[in-house]
Design a protein around this motif. Structure first.
Motif, short mmCIF file in Angstrom:
data_model
loop_
_atom_site.label_atom_id
_atom_site.label_comp_id
_atom_site.label_asym_id
_atom_site.label_seq_id
_atom_site.Cartn_x
_atom_site.Cartn_y
_atom_site.Cartn_z
N ARG A 1 9.12 59.35 38.62
CA ARG A 1 10.62 58.76 38.62
C ARG A 1 10.64 57.41 39.17
NH1 ARG A 1 15.03 60.21 40.55
NH2 ARG A 1 14.58 61.60 41.98
N LEU A 2 11.26 56.36 38.81
CA LEU A 2 11.23 55.06 39.40
C LEU A 2 12.68 54.56 39.65
CD1 LEU A 2 8.92 53.35 36.83
CD2 LEU A 2 8.22 54.10 39.04
N ALA A 3 12.77 53.57 40.70
CA ALA A 3 13.93 53.02 41.16
C ALA A 3 13.71 51.46 40.92
CB ALA A 3 14.12 53.46 42.56
N GLU B 1 3.80 49.56 45.76
CA GLU B 1 4.92 50.55 46.04
C GLU B 1 4.36 51.89 46.10
OE1 GLU B 1 7.80 48.92 45.97
OE2 GLU B 1 6.66 46.98 45.64
N PRO B 2 4.42 52.44 47.39
CA PRO B 2 3.68 53.67 47.61
C PRO B 2 4.22 54.86 46.82
CG PRO B 2 5.24 53.04 49.43
CD PRO B 2 5.03 51.90 48.40
N LEU B 3 3.22 55.85 46.37
CA LEU B 3 3.54 57.06 45.68
C LEU B 3 3.43 58.08 47.05
CD1 LEU B 3 1.75 56.84 42.29
CD2 LEU B 3 4.09 57.97 42.76
N ASP B 4 2.44 58.02 47.49
CA ASP B 4 2.09 58.76 48.77
C ASP B 4 1.12 57.85 49.80
OD1 ASP B 4 -0.61 58.59 47.90
OD2 ASP B 4 -0.60 60.84 46.99
N PRO B 5 0.72 58.51 50.75
CA PRO B 5 0.09 57.62 51.74
C PRO B 5 -1.37 56.91 51.32
CG PRO B 5 0.48 59.99 52.82
CD PRO B 5 0.73 59.94 51.44
N THR C 1 10.79 58.33 44.97
CA THR C 1 10.43 59.02 46.28
C THR C 1 9.05 58.71 46.62
OG1 THR C 1 9.95 61.14 44.92
CG2 THR C 1 12.14 60.87 45.74
N THR C 2 8.81 58.88 47.79
CA THR C 2 7.42 58.83 48.54
C THR C 2 7.43 60.03 49.21
OG1 THR C 2 7.57 56.10 48.37
CG2 THR C 2 5.95 57.09 49.85
N THR C 3 6.08 60.49 49.17
CA THR C 3 5.76 61.69 50.07
C THR C 3 4.97 61.14 51.29
OG1 THR C 3 3.62 62.16 48.95
CG2 THR C 3 5.72 63.26 47.81
N THR C 4 5.03 62.07 52.32
CA THR C 4 4.52 61.69 53.46
C THR C 4 3.04 62.28 53.40
OG1 THR C 4 5.62 63.42 54.46
CG2 THR C 4 6.37 61.24 54.93
#
Ligand code: CTP
Ligand code: CA
Length: 238
Positions: A131-133, A24-28, A111-114
């Motif tokens: 924060r998790l969903a 599950e990505p946090l960022d790239p 949220t995942t940042t680009t």
């Protein structure tokens, strides 16, 4: 297939198997993940193909070298739980059985940042918490809303005992909650664990009742499960 003299009891069947572990990505460049290698799912795919089935293997981050090289096994690669859900549901529309052997992350970063997350320069303050969903429960969804009638839905669970209940009791509660036709519960204890050691599984039905016990290698566990699935498919069509 079935050339080794074993039964071809899955001939003409299409089965879908998920394997591996989602990321599950946090960022790239970063993700939340787990250590599932995918070996049990791959053993299931190989065994089903040997027994005559056409297999769709939805592989979440499985090492290339582990994937079966078999024309009867179509591999769909995914990374995240949401991708895995889409791939499983798409393949399940025309499947006789779906086996969820993948370790699906229960949560993903909200949220995942680009762009790559940078640490603050100069400060030594701790970062904000992640924060998790909640991810959808793919197995429970499939069991509650079968893409095809008569389809057999199977899950896996590794359970340990704790102060509230023993491993099997947790497995029984999970079986009832999920509604899958079969739930293979691996009782993880001091003398049983992860890695290459043979596993010992108790197979429960949707009511939480024990329908079988299977032990040994991942291949033996896979074959025991396919025997149960094949029986249910025959029972459903007669
Ligand atoms: N599973 C799924 N979707 C999820 C989580 C799990 O389809 N979001 C499936 C797994 O592939 C497995 C079964 O559900 O077949 C049991 O997974 P497990 O993690 O043991 O169950 P959970 O309901 O997530 O409960 P726990 O709190 O013990 O993690
Ligand atoms: Ca879980």
């Amino acid at each position: 297939h079935a050339a080794d003299g074993r039964t071809a009891d899955l001939a003409g069947r299409h089965v879908v198997i998920s394997a591996g572990g989602t990321r599950e990505p946090l960022d790239p460049v970063r993700f939340l993940g787990n250590r599932s290698s995918g070996r049990q799912g791959i053993a299931l795919a190989t065994a089903a193909a040997r027994r005559g089935a056409r297999v769709t293997l939805v592989a979440a981050n499985v090492e290339d070298a582990l994937l079966p090289d078999d024309p009867a096994v179509a591999v769909r690669r995914v990374e995240t739980a949401l991708e895995l859900r889409d791939a499983v549901r798409a393949a399940a529309a025309e499947a006789d059985a779906v086996v969820m052997a993948a370790a699906v992350a229960d949560f993903r970063p909200a949220t995942t940042t680009t762009h790559k997350i940078k640490k603050a320069v100069g400060g030594d303050a701790d970062p904000e918490p992640i924060r998790l969903a909640t991810n959808p429960d793919i197995l429970a969804e499939l069991a509650a809303d079968r893409p095809r009638t008569g389809q057999v839905v199977v899950g896996f669970a590794a359970e340990t005992g704790d102060g509230d209940a023993d491993a099997l009791e947790h497995g029984r509660a999970k079986a009832r909650r999920k509604g899958a036709d079969l739930l293979a519960v691996n009782q993880v204890g001091e003398d049983r664990g992860f890695g290459d050691v043979p596993n010992e599984v108790t197979v429960l039905d949707a009511a939480g009742e024990v329908v079988a016990r299977a032990g040994g290698s991942k291949t033996e566990v896979a074959d025991a499960l396919w025997t149960l699935v094949a029986e249910q498919l025959v029972a459903a069509s007669t």
